[in-house]
Design an enzyme around this catalytic site. Structure first.
Site, short mmCIF file in Angstrom:
data_model
loop_
_atom_site.label_atom_id
_atom_site.label_comp_id
_atom_site.label_asym_id
_atom_site.label_seq_id
_atom_site.Cartn_x
_atom_site.Cartn_y
_atom_site.Cartn_z
N ALA A 61 0.92 -1.41 -0.35
CA ALA A 61 0.05 -0.27 0.19
C ALA A 61 0.83 1.53 0.16
O ALA A 61 2.05 0.92 0.63
CB ALA A 61 -1.03 -0.08 1.60
N GLY A 106 -0.26 -5.19 0.42
CA GLY A 106 -1.01 -5.21 -0.64
C GLY A 106 -0.88 -6.38 -2.14
O GLY A 106 -1.78 -6.39 -2.94
N GLU A 109 -1.41 -10.05 -1.43
CA GLU A 109 -2.58 -10.14 -0.99
C GLU A 109 -3.61 -10.02 -2.94
O GLU A 109 -4.04 -10.60 -2.97
CB GLU A 109 -3.53 -9.13 -0.84
CG GLU A 109 -3.36 -9.38 0.81
CD GLU A 109 -3.69 -8.10 1.44
OE1 GLU A 109 -4.38 -8.19 2.64
OE2 GLU A 109 -3.25 -6.98 1.49
N GLU A 129 1.86 -6.29 7.62
CA GLU A 129 1.39 -5.40 7.63
C GLU A 129 1.58 -5.33 9.74
O GLU A 129 1.65 -4.70 10.00
CB GLU A 129 0.41 -5.18 7.61
CG GLU A 129 -0.49 -5.41 6.54
CD GLU A 129 0.04 -6.78 5.40
OE1 GLU A 129 -0.63 -6.47 4.40
OE2 GLU A 129 0.60 -7.06 5.87
#
Length: 255
Positions: A61, A106, A109, A129
């Site tokens: 992110a 991300g 993911e 994270e």
């Protein structure tokens, strides 16, 4: 554009292009959703590649953007974030992630939203994270555990550690490791092969597997049975069986 969709030979490539690290800011997230929905609609797209370029898939992110958000802002944004990734995961066509360099947070993911993952031998994946005092928020706690099992997923999520390509292969996080220069080529070969297959049967197979993973076996078997019977109404089924009887297995050509 920071994310584009290019189509060639019925293979659509969703390409991240936000140098230097393909950080997944709000604009990229929203664009991913738009292009996933476009790839879903387009009949000329029969398989999809997720690609970040030769150097990096996506390093996570946009932390500076996230740092400026408070709780109220993230309550609103987190649903849109998950919806963007879910749109990719629910493309009803074969999807392969071509992973080069970093696929973190991300980025990891996003790779988890694919049906198959081909990684460069220099790839590094992880869910870091926890090192920010957070947890994965774009499906990582759910898709990672379903893919590699809860204990292995917790190891990566609790520690935030990165894994190199070979360990990712051992864990089942990626499906193939190839030289970095060959990642996109091999991803395209995989996608192009399936793009020639029976589109409705491939959709049925994907939805049956994915739905079965999210429910009990009896419900999953019902989904499978309904799709299986429904395919008997398709031209592809007629073509495939006729070719098998007349020419032998594996020679059917689907439209």
């Amino acid at each position: 554009m920071t994310v584009t969709l290019e189509v060639s030979d019925n293979v659509g490539t969703i390409r991240l292009d936000r140098p230097p690290m393909n950080a997944l800011d709000v604009a990229v997230q929203d664009r991913l959703r738009e292009l996933a929905e476009e790839a879903t609609r387009r009949e000329d797209v029969r398989a999809v590649i997720l690609y970040g370029g030769e150097k990096v898939f996506a390093a996570g992110a946009d932390i500076k953007e996230m740092q400026a958000m408070d709780h109220t802002a993230m309550v609103v944004r987190s649903k849109a974030l998950q919806d963007s990734f879910t749109a990719v995961a629910r493309i009803p066509k074969p999807v392969v992630a071509a992973v080069t360099g970093y696929a973190l947070g991300g980025g990891c993911e996003l790779a988890l939203c694919a049906d198959f993952r081909i990684a460069a031998d220099n790839a590094k994946l992880g869910q870091p994270e926890i090192l920010l005092g957070l947890i994965p928020g774009a499906g990582g706690t759910q898709r990672l555990a379903r893919l590699i099992g809860p204990s292995r997923a917790k190891d990566l999520i609790f520690t935030g550690r990165m894994v190199k390509a070979e360990e990712a292969l051992t864990l089942g996080l990626v499906d193939r490791v190839v030289p970095a220069a060959e990642v996109y080529e091999q991803a395209h070969a995989w996608a192009a092969r399936l793009a020639k297959g029976p589109a409705l049967a491939l959709r049925a197979a994907k939805e049956s597997v994915d739905a079965g993973l999210e429910t009990d076996i009896d419900t999953g078997l019902t989904v499978e049975r309904n799709w299986f019977a429904g395919l008997f109404a398709t031209e592809d089924r007629e073509r495939g069986m006729r070719s098998f009887v007349e020419e032998g297995p594996g020679k059917a050509k689907f439209l």
